[in-house]
Design an enzyme around this catalytic site. Structure first.
Site, short mmCIF file in Angstrom:
data_model
loop_
_atom_site.label_atom_id
_atom_site.label_comp_id
_atom_site.label_asym_id
_atom_site.label_seq_id
_atom_site.Cartn_x
_atom_site.Cartn_y
_atom_site.Cartn_z
N TYR A 18 -1.27 -3.37 -6.93
CA TYR A 18 -1.15 -4.06 -5.64
C TYR A 18 -2.69 -4.07 -4.71
O TYR A 18 -3.21 -3.19 -4.83
CB TYR A 18 -0.06 -3.31 -4.51
CG TYR A 18 -0.31 -3.99 -3.07
CD1 TYR A 18 0.39 -5.18 -3.10
CD2 TYR A 18 -0.78 -3.35 -2.10
CE1 TYR A 18 0.19 -5.78 -1.64
CE2 TYR A 18 -0.80 -3.92 -0.90
CZ TYR A 18 -0.28 -5.26 -0.59
OH TYR A 18 -0.43 -5.74 0.66
N ARG B 298 2.07 -12.07 -0.71
CA ARG B 298 0.50 -12.52 -0.42
C ARG B 298 0.32 -13.72 -1.07
O ARG B 298 0.31 -13.96 -2.08
CB ARG B 298 -0.28 -11.16 -0.72
CG ARG B 298 0.05 -10.08 0.07
CD ARG B 298 -0.59 -9.82 1.31
NE ARG B 298 -0.04 -8.71 2.23
CZ ARG B 298 -0.63 -8.52 3.16
NH1 ARG B 298 -1.54 -9.08 3.71
NH2 ARG B 298 0.00 -7.48 4.12
N SER C 39 -1.39 -3.80 10.27
CA SER C 39 -1.27 -4.63 9.02
C SER C 39 0.07 -5.58 9.43
O SER C 39 0.89 -4.90 10.17
CB SER C 39 -0.89 -3.66 7.67
OG SER C 39 -1.98 -2.99 7.35
N ASP D 161 -9.64 -9.83 8.50
CA ASP D 161 -9.24 -8.58 8.36
C ASP D 161 -10.03 -7.55 8.31
O ASP D 161 -9.54 -6.41 9.02
CB ASP D 161 -8.59 -8.49 6.84
CG ASP D 161 -7.64 -7.34 6.35
OD1 ASP D 161 -6.70 -7.07 7.34
OD2 ASP D 161 -7.77 -6.54 5.40
N CYS E 22 0.55 -7.73 11.63
CA CYS E 22 0.60 -7.95 13.04
C CYS E 22 -0.06 -8.96 13.52
O CYS E 22 -0.41 -8.97 14.97
CB CYS E 22 0.38 -6.52 13.82
SG CYS E 22 1.68 -5.28 13.52
N HIS F 285 -10.77 -2.73 11.16
CA HIS F 285 -9.68 -3.37 10.71
C HIS F 285 -9.52 -4.62 11.51
O HIS F 285 -8.61 -4.79 12.27
CB HIS F 285 -8.70 -2.42 10.46
CG HIS F 285 -7.34 -3.44 9.90
ND1 HIS F 285 -5.93 -2.90 10.00
CD2 HIS F 285 -7.32 -4.21 8.82
CE1 HIS F 285 -5.28 -3.44 9.04
NE2 HIS F 285 -5.87 -4.35 8.55
N ARG G 284 0.90 -1.22 0.08
CA ARG G 284 -0.02 -0.05 0.19
C ARG G 284 0.88 1.34 0.01
O ARG G 284 1.86 1.15 0.61
CB ARG G 284 -0.90 0.03 1.22
CG ARG G 284 -2.27 -0.99 1.10
CD ARG G 284 -3.08 -0.92 2.36
NE ARG G 284 -2.32 -1.37 3.47
CZ ARG G 284 -1.85 -0.49 4.48
NH1 ARG G 284 -1.84 0.53 4.61
NH2 ARG G 284 -1.27 -1.25 5.41
N THR H 277 -4.49 -12.53 10.70
CA THR H 277 -4.81 -13.82 10.00
C THR H 277 -4.46 -15.11 10.89
O THR H 277 -5.20 -16.08 10.71
CB THR H 277 -4.07 -13.87 8.49
OG1 THR H 277 -4.53 -12.89 7.88
CG2 THR H 277 -4.35 -15.24 7.72
N LYS I 71 -9.91 -2.51 1.41
CA LYS I 71 -9.61 -1.19 2.35
C LYS I 71 -10.18 0.08 1.90
O LYS I 71 -10.68 0.76 2.57
CB LYS I 71 -8.07 -0.93 2.40
CG LYS I 71 -7.36 -2.09 2.84
CD LYS I 71 -7.87 -2.72 4.40
CE LYS I 71 -7.10 -3.68 5.08
NZ LYS I 71 -5.88 -4.26 4.79
P1 GTP Z 1 -2.69 -7.75 6.89
O1 GTP Z 1 -3.02 -8.81 6.49
O2 GTP Z 1 -1.61 -7.09 6.67
O3 GTP Z 1 -3.55 -6.96 7.76
O4 GTP Z 1 -1.87 -8.58 8.40
P2 GTP Z 1 -2.40 -9.68 9.61
O5 GTP Z 1 -2.60 -8.67 10.67
O6 GTP Z 1 -3.36 -10.54 9.06
O7 GTP Z 1 -0.89 -10.48 9.87
P3 GTP Z 1 -0.75 -11.92 9.72
O8 GTP Z 1 -1.41 -12.69 10.71
O9 GTP Z 1 -0.39 -12.31 8.25
O10 GTP Z 1 0.93 -11.97 10.19
C1 GTP Z 1 1.77 -11.04 10.11
C2 GTP Z 1 3.25 -11.63 10.29
O11 GTP Z 1 3.14 -11.60 11.82
C3 GTP Z 1 3.72 -13.15 9.64
O12 GTP Z 1 4.91 -13.10 9.49
C4 GTP Z 1 3.23 -14.19 10.91
O13 GTP Z 1 4.27 -15.15 11.22
C5 GTP Z 1 3.83 -13.00 12.30
N1 GTP Z 1 2.99 -13.46 13.59
C6 GTP Z 1 1.49 -13.57 13.63
N2 GTP Z 1 1.46 -13.85 14.77
C7 GTP Z 1 2.06 -14.01 15.55
C8 GTP Z 1 2.73 -14.21 16.97
O14 GTP Z 1 1.79 -14.41 17.88
N3 GTP Z 1 3.94 -14.14 17.37
C9 GTP Z 1 4.87 -13.61 16.64
N4 GTP Z 1 6.10 -13.71 17.06
N5 GTP Z 1 4.68 -13.50 15.10
C10 GTP Z 1 3.34 -13.80 14.90
C1 SPV Z 2 -3.05 -4.62 4.96
O1 SPV Z 2 -1.79 -3.92 4.53
O2 SPV Z 2 -3.63 -4.41 6.09
C2 SPV Z 2 -3.66 -5.82 4.38
C3 SPV Z 2 -3.20 -5.91 2.72
O3 SPV Z 2 -4.43 -6.51 4.80
S1 SPV Z 2 -3.94 -5.04 1.79
O4 SPV Z 2 -5.11 -5.39 1.29
O5 SPV Z 2 -3.20 -4.63 0.84
O6 SPV Z 2 -4.47 -3.56 2.51
MN MN Z 3 -5.19 -5.74 7.00
#
Ligand code: GTP
Ligand code: SPV
Ligand code: MN
Length: 580
Positions: free
Chosen positions: A198, A365, A249, A276, A251, A227, A70, A254, A207
């Protein structure tokens, strides 16, 4: 195909006149159409099949190397009054923004096909759902929208019945970062995006619509567009509680949404509703209910493996689009921390060499339909949504924020949400790892002035006394060597359990200035081999650090001036006073 809706037909005509495509295709959302688009993209060289034995129906898309995330500095909220967009957004006057965009769109689809993509955010039969139409010249957008939304004929039918829809115009343009903008016109329920392919910039249902435009609508109509992931936590007794959680994002949304309980808790079950975005409405009983407006996952690939997130790992072995990952010698997708195989090519399509950086882009992704997730909740399609017991905010903080704490009231919880700060990630272009303020994980996504947004959040405590409890978590505390102090992933279940016990009045807590923290025995970690000092530091606060934090947070709140709700100031004062 065309439409009975005059406004839609006229808009499509106007866009065609401006962008001058070679042809116009109305998307019906069928599987045959998806397959056709996939073939077309292979002919065009923008999609390649992955190993069909190990990864049936999986494809790889490598984007332009300058178009991988983004672009918050190029994203604008264009309201008539600048103050309505607030200091949290970039702003341009609507007429100026439109003139700029129309200049870019002029003839931009010359020689290309224009796709008209009707979509519904949320179950097609839900009164809480909202429709939109995205016009795009990108086949990549079309196939992603098919997986991410309820796209095609049914959505168009609902639009024709309802009459209203969000207009989103997207063109890939030349992918020149200097000719790239994502503009939002909340007063007109429209979006204009140019110059990026993207996800968050180009899949306009996500978003742009489901957060920036929807948050504006939600404020007017008395609901919330957030979010947030949505999950169901089912106990061995078969009792299920629903939790919505907002983390910035990349963090952990998922991952938490499809958590697999550790061995010791194998009789517990997590059901995924969404990973999300959540739309939260108050029902007749004053109960907040959530729907997930999306129908698929656009998830971070790196870090996904059989140990961290087996559900996600298995879900992306078939029927998945990978964007910007590397590949192995036998053409399987590869990424950092996959813990299997070796990279042969990197995300730029070059032979892999460890000197030229990671094989997969850190923001690579996967796109996959939610139905591929074995933990997908049967209630994810329920028109009335699920009742929310707890709302969780969180961030990525090396220090300061404890593992978990609970707000003393809804209004205090709003302060906690407004106080979220987190280290930046690769999900947006710019520096990674710097702490920035990200209230409610909505800094990049709130379609209006944060001061008004907080007032809106605060208004809920005046409407019902049946609100969810609010918590804050931090999975990302680190020691001086950069090791995580908390094992995270599946073990996060223990923290969720504590929350639900707190909701039921069954767990002890210690009152502190910032909220209720678990007592030493409050969360069962005996079998985790955590050093007792480390555990203590995870469930306690450092008053000096917190005094500094509250002072910085206070300055941030002050930057919103007179529009900042008095109630939020009072909450901030109360916590500061309690810290002494
Ligand atoms: P967006 O799709 O960008 O909104 O991200 P998200 O909030 O869904 O994050 P996602 O679950 O994809 O995790 C992002 C990164 O954080 C990944 O590389 C995970 O492996 C890592 N991660 C997720 N949960 C944990 C956790 O509990 N501990 C640690 N150390 N890392 C984590
Ligand atoms: C984020 O960045 O919080 C995502 C990926 O979930 S995007 O759809 O590109 O915003
Ligand atoms: Mn997101």
């Amino acid at each position: 195909m065309t439409t009975k809706n005059q406004a839609l037909a006229a808009w499509v005509q106007d866009v065609a006149t401006l962008t001058r495509p070679q042809s116009i295709v109305w998307c019906d959302g069928s599987d045959e159409e998806y397959d056709r688009m996939v073939s077309l993209m292979q002919e065009q060289g923008t999609l390649s099949p992955l190993n069909s034995e190990t990864h049936p129906n999986c494809y790889l898309h490598l984007s332009d190397p300058q178009d991988v995330a983004r672009v918050e500095h190029l994203t604008y909220i264009c309201t008539s009054e600048e103050e309505d967009a607030g200091a949290n957004n970039n702003w341009l006057a609507p007429e100026e923004a439109k003139a700029k965009m129309e200049g870019l769109y002029d003839g931009c689809m010359d020689g290309r096909t224009m796709y008209v993509v009707p979509y519904c955010m949320g179950p097609v039969k839900s009164p809480y759902s909202r429709c939109g139409v995205e016009i795009t010249d990108s086949p990549y957008v079309v196939i992603n929208m098919k997986l991410m939304t309820r796209m095609g004929t049914l959505a168009l039918k609902r639009i024709e019945q309802e009459g209203s829809f969000v207009k989103g115009l997207h063109s890939t343009g030349e992918l020149d970062p200097n000719r790239r903008f994502i503009m939002h016109f909340p007063e007109e329920l429209s979006i204009m995006s140019y110059g990026s392919g993207y996800g968050g910039n180009a899949l306009l249902g996500k978003k742009c619509h489901a957060l920036r435009i929807a948050s504006w609508q939600a404020r007017k109509e008395g609901w919330l567009a957030e979010h947030m992931l949505i999950l169901g936590l089912e106990s061995p007794e078969g009792e299920t509680h629903y939790i919505a959680a907002a983390f910035p994002s990349a963090c952990g949304k998922t991952n938490l949404a499809m958590l697999i309980p550790p061995e010791k808790y194998k009789d517990w079950k997590i059901w995924t509703l969404g990973d999300d975005i959540a739309w939260l409405h108050m029902d007749d009983q004053g109960q907040l209910r959530a729907i997930n407006p999306e129908a698929g996952y656009f998830g971070v690939v790196p870090g996904t493996n059989a140990k961290t997130n087996r559900n996600a790992y298995e879900m992306i072995q078939q029927n998945t689009i990978f964007t910007n990952v590397g590949t192995t010698a036998d053409n399987q997708p590869w990424w950092e921390d996959k813990k299997q195989g070796e990279p042969a090519s990197d995300w730029k399509g070059n032979p892999y060499s460890s000197e030229s950086g990671p094989a997969a882009h850190p923001n690579s992704r996967f796109t996959v339909s939610a139905t591929e997730n074995t933990a997908y909740s049967s209630l994810a399609e329920a028109p009335e949504g699920v009742p929310i017991s707890a709302i969780v905010f969180g961030g990525r903080r090396k220090e300061l924020a404890p593992l978990v704490y609970e707000a003393k009231s809804w209004d205090h919880g709003v302060l906690i949400g407004a106080g979220v700060a987190s280290e930046t990630t690769a999900a947006a272009t710019g520096q990674v790892g710097v702490v920035r303020r990200d209230p409610m994980a909505m800094k990049p996504f709130c379609g209006y002035n944060f001061a008004d947004y907080w007032s809106h959040w605060l208004s809920f405590s005046e409407r019902t006394d049946n609100l969810p409890k609010i918590f804050h978590v931090n999975w990302f505390r680190q020691n001086d060597d950069g090791d995580f102090l908390w094992p995270g992933f599946g073990e996060n279940l223990r923290v969720l359990q504590w929350m639900i016990q707190r909701c039921k009045g069954d767990a002890d807590a210690v009152e502190t200035a910032i909220g209720y923290l678990p007592s030493e025995q409050g969360i069962d970690v005996a079998d985790l081999n955590i050093d007792p000092d480390v555990w203590q530091s995870l469930i306690s606060i450092n008053d000096d650090q917190w005094r500094q934090e509250m002072s910085d947070f206070g300055d941030y709140l002050d930057s919103f001036g007179d529009r900042l709700p008095e109630k939020l100031r009072e909450q901030h004062k109360a916590v500061s006073a309690a810290l002494g």
